[in-house]
Design an enzyme around this catalytic site. Structure first.
Site, PDB file in Angstrom:
ATOM      1  N   GLU A 138      -7.006 -46.465  34.641  1.00  0.00           N
ATOM      2  CA  GLU A 138      -7.762 -47.699  34.420  1.00  0.00           C
ATOM      3  C   GLU A 138      -9.119 -47.393  33.804  1.00  0.00           C
ATOM      4  OE1 GLU A 138      -6.263 -46.594  37.123  1.00  0.00           O
ATOM      5  OE2 GLU A 138      -5.664 -48.191  38.508  1.00  0.00           O
ATOM      6  N   CYS A 179      -6.467 -48.205  42.537  1.00  0.00           N
ATOM      7  CA  CYS A 179      -6.946 -47.673  43.809  1.00  0.00           C
ATOM      8  C   CYS A 179      -8.154 -48.467  44.285  1.00  0.00           C
ATOM      9  CB  CYS A 179      -7.275 -46.187  43.678  1.00  0.00           C
ATOM     10  SG  CYS A 179      -8.691 -45.856  42.627  1.00  0.00           S
ATOM     11  N   GLU A 209      16.519 -24.438  43.573  1.00  0.00           N
ATOM     12  CA  GLU A 209      17.519 -23.640  42.853  1.00  0.00           C
ATOM     13  C   GLU A 209      17.896 -22.489  43.763  1.00  0.00           C
ATOM     14  OE1 GLU A 209      17.013 -22.580  38.767  1.00  0.00           O
ATOM     15  OE2 GLU A 209      15.869 -24.395  38.312  1.00  0.00           O
TER      16      GLU A 209
HETATM   17 ZN   LIG Z   1      -8.050 -45.400  40.507  1.00  0.00          ZN
END
Ligand SMILES: [Zn+2]
Length: 357
Positions: free
Chosen positions: A57, A80, A289
């Site tokens: 952002e 966030c 693996e």
């Molecule tokens: Zn953020």
């Protein structure tokens, strides 16, 4: 979700494509992309590149400048809402005058979540759920670590058409063709860690590094070695950055590796506890693996989320090793069932992605 327009979908697809640029680099953070659009025109975009770098952002806002005012932000993961290494994106979007924020999925991180609620409280139209499935798949490991406190475990197996993975002595290299091997390295590169067992290590002495695709980062290497038998000159130890899970107290230092003692009642490594420890260390996607024994133990203990199986059109016969060491079943109903996610031809081989049902 049906309230989203075709334009919304196109913009979120762009945000997801941007997020994917961080496929090999964002760990332990999620892969996130952001598009800012006004009147159907993209005015800014960005993605999260690596830990410590600005969030998607912030990059999108920087590229848009004043044009962000009144725009819609499309973010592949809810912005966030906390001060981490960077200030909260919810506040940054609000300060830039963004009018609407569309997120693909909610942020499950208890420290960072509820960004949409904060935006709504600031009078911004906040919506969640556009292209949610695609966004979940892109961050399947991060979401697993946040919601289940364990990584997303993907088991890679290369086998012949009769399901054989190694000669009777355990040698397993080069069953599949060059293109499948390169494809396998792409899956390694996106993982935070690559896991193998002491059996494979003794038989093949693999490096378990990413070599055939370009990546700025090598995944952590993890070895399950109950009795700490790893040879001091094992190739995997050369680059360091190795975790050794064992069931006995180490009597010697292993240069290049950190030992972690996690025994279970049977004197083996406690595999679910190992996954919890790897999650604690920020491992989102774990790429396995290994040979038939460790594969079998992981499956029996419910530690596998996905199988990535390459099938080579050849046979090795019943004297060769199989994929999984499982106890005998009394009836066919007891067999573990999988759901196919995709089947693709990769060069001369077949690639199957499947998940337990
Ligand atoms: Zn953020």
């Amino acid at each position: 979700m049906s309230g989203f327009s075709a334009l919304d979908h196109a913009m979120m697809r762009r945000a997801l494509a941007l997020a994917e640029r961080g496929l090999y680099t964002t760990t332990p953070n999620p892969r996130v992309g952001c598009v800012l659009a006004r009147d159907g025109v993209i005015v800014g975009e960005g993605w999260h590149e690596k830990p410590g770098a600005p969030h998607a952002e912030a990059n999108a806002l920087a590229s848009a400048g004043p044009a962000a005012r009144g725009a819609t932000a499309y973010v592949s993961l809810e912005p966030c809402n906390h001060h981490g290494r960077t200030p909260p994106c919810s506040a940054a979007l609000a300060a830039a005058g963004v009018a609407r924020v569309v997120s693909a999925v909610r942020d499950p991180n208890p420290l960072a979540r509820d960004g949409s609620d904060a935006l709504a409280a600031a009078g911004i139209q906040a919506e969640v759920g556009l292209l949610q499935e695609e966004a979940r798949e892109l961050n399947i490991g991060f979401l697993s670590r946040m919601t289940r406190a364990r990584p997303w475990v993907r088991m890679k197996i290369a086998a012949t058409l009769d399901g054989r993975t190694a000669l009777a002595d355990g040698r397993s290299q080069w069953i599949t063709g060059a293109e499948a091997r390169k494809d396998g390295h792409r899956w390694r590169a996106r993982a935070c860690a690559i896991l193998t067992g002491i059996g494979t290590l003794k038989a093949d002495d693999p490096q378990l590094s990413v070599r055939e695709v370009e990546t700025p980062r090598q995944p952590l290497r993890v070895v399950v070695d109950s009795r700490l038998e790893i040879p001091a000159n094992a190739r995997i130890l050369r680059g360091g950055n190795v975790l050794l899970f064992c069931a006995v107290e180490p009597k010697r230092d292993v240069k290049g590796a950190e030992p972690i003692v996690l025994p279970n009642a049977a004197g083996k490594v406690e595999l679910p506890a190992m996954l919890a420890e790897l999650a604690r260390r920020g491992v989102n996607e774990l790429h396995v693996e290994a040979g038939l024994r460790l594969n079998g133990s992981l499956v029996r203990e419910g530690c596998v989320d996905e199988f990535l199986i390459y099938l080579n059109p050849s046979f090795l016969g019943d004297a060769a090793q199989g994929m999984l060491d499982l106890p005998p079943f009394e009836s066919l109903d007891q067999r573990p069932r999988l759901e196919l996610r995709s089947v693709e031809r990769i060069g001369e081989d077949l690639r199957i992605l499947a998940r337990p049902v």
